[in-house]
Scaffold this active site. Sequence first.
Site, short mmCIF file in Angstrom:
data_model
loop_
_atom_site.label_atom_id
_atom_site.label_comp_id
_atom_site.label_asym_id
_atom_site.label_seq_id
_atom_site.Cartn_x
_atom_site.Cartn_y
_atom_site.Cartn_z
N LYS A 1 0.53 15.74 10.43
CA LYS A 1 0.62 16.72 11.52
C LYS A 1 -0.18 17.99 11.17
CE LYS A 1 4.44 16.95 13.71
NZ LYS A 1 5.86 17.10 13.93
N ARG B 1 8.81 22.14 11.63
CA ARG B 1 8.79 20.67 11.78
C ARG B 1 8.33 20.00 10.49
NH1 ARG B 1 7.68 19.66 17.66
NH2 ARG B 1 7.15 21.67 18.52
N GLY C 1 10.43 10.59 14.56
CA GLY C 1 11.86 10.86 14.75
C GLY C 1 12.71 10.71 13.51
N MET D 1 12.59 12.49 10.61
CA MET D 1 12.96 13.71 9.88
C MET D 1 13.24 14.83 10.87
SD MET D 1 10.55 13.48 6.60
CE MET D 1 9.12 13.28 7.59
N ARG E 1 -2.52 12.60 16.65
CA ARG E 1 -2.69 11.67 15.54
C ARG E 1 -3.24 10.38 16.11
NH1 ARG E 1 3.81 11.19 15.03
NH2 ARG E 1 4.10 10.21 17.03
N HIS F 1 12.14 6.75 21.77
CA HIS F 1 12.34 6.29 20.40
C HIS F 1 12.33 4.77 20.31
CE1 HIS F 1 14.87 5.16 16.92
NE2 HIS F 1 14.16 6.11 16.33
N ARG G 1 0.04 -31.42 0.46
CA ARG G 1 1.11 -31.81 -0.47
C ARG G 1 1.56 -33.22 -0.12
NH1 ARG G 1 2.78 -26.09 0.51
NH2 ARG G 1 3.18 -25.08 -1.51
N SER H 1 -7.36 -24.49 -8.23
CA SER H 1 -6.65 -23.82 -7.15
C SER H 1 -5.39 -23.21 -7.76
CB SER H 1 -6.29 -24.81 -6.05
OG SER H 1 -5.62 -24.12 -5.02
N GLY I 1 -1.86 -22.05 -8.06
CA GLY I 1 -0.58 -22.28 -7.41
C GLY I 1 0.33 -21.14 -7.81
N ASN J 1 2.97 -19.98 -6.58
CA ASN J 1 4.43 -20.15 -6.51
C ASN J 1 4.94 -20.51 -7.90
OD1 ASN J 1 3.96 -19.85 -3.80
ND2 ASN J 1 4.04 -22.04 -3.37
N ASP J 2 4.32 -21.52 -8.49
CA ASP J 2 4.76 -21.91 -9.83
C ASP J 2 4.26 -20.95 -10.89
OD1 ASP J 2 6.44 -24.23 -9.78
OD2 ASP J 2 4.76 -25.25 -8.82
N CYS K 1 -3.65 -21.50 -3.40
CA CYS K 1 -2.92 -22.17 -2.32
C CYS K 1 -1.43 -21.87 -2.36
CB CYS K 1 -3.18 -23.66 -2.34
SG CYS K 1 -2.65 -24.45 -3.86
N TYR L 1 -11.99 -18.92 -2.07
CA TYR L 1 -11.24 -19.06 -0.82
C TYR L 1 -9.76 -18.79 -1.04
CZ TYR L 1 -9.60 -23.64 -2.44
OH TYR L 1 -9.01 -24.64 -3.16
#
Length: 920
Positions: free
Chosen positions: A36, A106, A115, A117, A364, A480, A595, A801, A803, A805-806, A868, A888
């Site tokens: 602001k 403000r 809204g 604060m 803004r 709001h 998979r 690739s 992995g 997750n593992d 992946c 990729y």
Amino acid sequence: MSEKHVYSFGKDHAGNDVTEVAGASVEEAKWIVGGKGANLAEMSKIGLPVPPGFSITCQTCVAYSNNGNVWPEGVTDEIDAAMATLEERMGKKLGDAEDPLLVSVRSGAPFSMPGMMDTVLNLGLNDESVQGLIKQTGNERFAWDSYRRFVQMFSGVVMGVSGQLFEDAIAAKKAEKGVKLDTELDANDLRDLVTWFKGIFAANVDVKEHPEVSKNGYAVFPSDPYLQLRLAEQAVFGSWMNDRAILYRKQNKIPDELGTAVNVQVMVFGNKGETSATGVAFTRNPADGTNERYGDFLINAQGEDVVAGIRNTEPIADLVKVSALKEAGEELFHVFEILEDHYADMMDIEFTIENGKLWMLQTRVGKRTALSALKVAIQMYEEGRITKEQAVSRVAPEQLDQLLHPQFDPNAEYKTIAKGLNASPGAAVGAAVFSSADAEAFAEAGKPCILVRWETTPDDLHGMVAAEGILTSHGGKTSHAAVIARGMGAPCVCGVDTLRIDAANKRFTVADSGLVVNEGDVISIDGTTGDVILGAVELVQPELSGDLQTILAWADEVRLDESRGRVIGVRANADNPTDAQTSVDNGAEAIGLDRTEHMFLGERKHLIQDFILADSEDVKQLAIEQLGRAQKGDFLGMFKVMDGKDVVVRLLDPPLHEFLDSPRELDVEIARDEEQGKDTAAKRALLAKFDAFQEANPMLGLRGCRLGLVYPELNVMQVRAIASAAAELKRVGLDPRPEIMVPLVGFEEELIQVREEVEQTIKQVADEYGVELNIPVGTMIELPRAAIMSEEIAKHADFFSFGTNDLTQTCLGFSRDDVESAFMPLYLERKIVKTNPFATLDKGVAELVRMGVEGGRKGNPNLTIGVCGETGGDPESIHMYYNLGLDYVSCSPYRVPIARLAAAQAKIQANGGPQKIATK
Ligand code: PEP
Ligand code: MG
């Protein structure tokens, strides 16, 4: 402390601009004086009418907070000096009895937090200065109205007195006078209310908590304007750490360490009568992007009246139709153009007209829906304001989720029971609930719900997060509920004026039909049309088209253009032809992960069970042959859909017992059978076999490439199915492009041995079919050892690739299956981790990826490298992958558009930000 804590903006008495800039650009300044403050300074500099004032920096807020809510040394002197200068510039003194200077106080953080604060208006009023205000304006009603608003706001914001007490007092006054509207109360009524309000203050403020306002042990409303100012500044700084602000930051990933600025600004009044007004507006439509003026105004009102939805607002376009406001309205519309020219973006504006004179209170860059973001970006490019790279950078990838969100099925039949404003697009179905607490309770019980409110307030944030959608009876498109819902991407219908909500009894009535909807009744809302429906309407996923396609095409143009930096591809994780087709439709260039174990579910499960549990070689052989035939059919389907495009097929990966039925259930069954005197020998034998496959840590057990090493028939069967499907399609002139990926490799010797077998099988099939088969063989990198030893492994791989997750599971030692319900919420809460590492690439795991890429490229300069795991579809991680040099990313089919955009943005950012057209 030697740094500067206060920056002034606006003109002096003689009309000279005395703005002190806090940075070389608005972007830079916002970190110091907040969004602001930075934009007020910017508007001042370009000659727009901004009420003068000053900003206390965000860094001061942090220092104040770290200092136990005590001002660091010397800061208050600097603020007092700025206030004295402001008084000098205005030729008035704060709260003067003859001609008072009044200010607003403000908040304003580096990121907008609408809204969340606190704000105090009309500061400087007391029993003397209110007389000065009357003298100067000749408007007694206005002066008393301003004073009662100040006492009310100050008590609420600074002292935490419940707003309801004041609303009750106003209601009682109106009842006493026999009037309905606040505007029907006269000057005497409002003066009475000031006295009444001060009584509420005295009765409800705890002097132990607020000794500054204690007189002889009683709380007395402070009349000293400088004390009012100091307390208000402190309250704004304090509001940075209020619960709703903390929750909002968490939702929007805004760091707590930034702090907020305090903006102290000379008051201008929109409530001085019929020649005054106040409003909020956007230079274009933030809901759907139409190039039209958008917003609301109220005549004879103060700013918060518009946002609070207390009175029904007028559309901004009608401002010039009110003769007393016509001139200021035309000037405002001209300011819209100046701002768009200057910022080259759609802007959000707050303004006040005081006795016909326009004042800009805020601007803004406007928050917008995904729909609007796309449309505005394209318009701005077509208008020659921005480049394609800027247009691509203007749409937040996560926002696209909104467009990929469900809509009402166009073929569904339904009857609309009420209609409101289409405030935030997308459709939602759920049980009606009437409080945020109930919304949370329903969500926790797994019951989707729609939060129905008269109007939402910042305290409703948690309920809005929990609900599927939001429905309100009051408030405009800038209320709001509308602003927050758009930001969250939640569907919202607001201002449905036929709804009579009875929150206490948890029901609403539709005024024109008398229909009653109780808590728990299912309703549907369409935030794109404003429709409200009783019952559940069928939802469908929208198709990608129009503006989204244009922006994605521009994103691809940048992403795939070698002359503009390194190219990064986007692939999808899919394991059946339907998902593969969706992936291609969404713009995936290849399948990065198929998979194969997903092909073994449903009725195929018994085949793999037969293989694992078979006592005889014959049964085993029969099972594997049947599996092979079924798999070949799968691959034929996949390769046909993906003709000419790579399909990375991963060999069987999960722990084998995942295919077996639960031993616990079998145990129960045996006990029941025994009770009934049945023979359980066969079931007991089966249970013994199940038990034999139990592992203490299955995720670290017989899975990944270990499976193919223990049961070579499985690999031979799978590779045969892949190779023969490819050979068959080649024979009929298609271009199948399978690649074979070995999971969970840690030792290069694992890959060497599996690869040897894979290549032998491919060669056999090629000979059988008489076709040439070039099927690359690569590996997943999903164990820390593989990342560390990547150079050696890469010598035997055509591609890697990651992995993640593992890799995250094994790097952090977090079980990917349990952590979300175990301690992750606590870790996030306590900030031990900033984000869920299974969703956004963790820095430590990224370090393993870096090592893996570096070693991999050393071991094999022709290596193709991708990712992946789930993080492959996460925008923040995609930025990291681009910088780590991956070729990729691969993600679920529905995230492909998000990944295309994020990847383009990552490239643009890595190359120094978007090319720009010089702004006017
Ligand atoms: C991974 O581990 O990141 C991966 C993609 O494999 P999966 O999730 O199937 O274990
Ligand atoms: Mg894995």
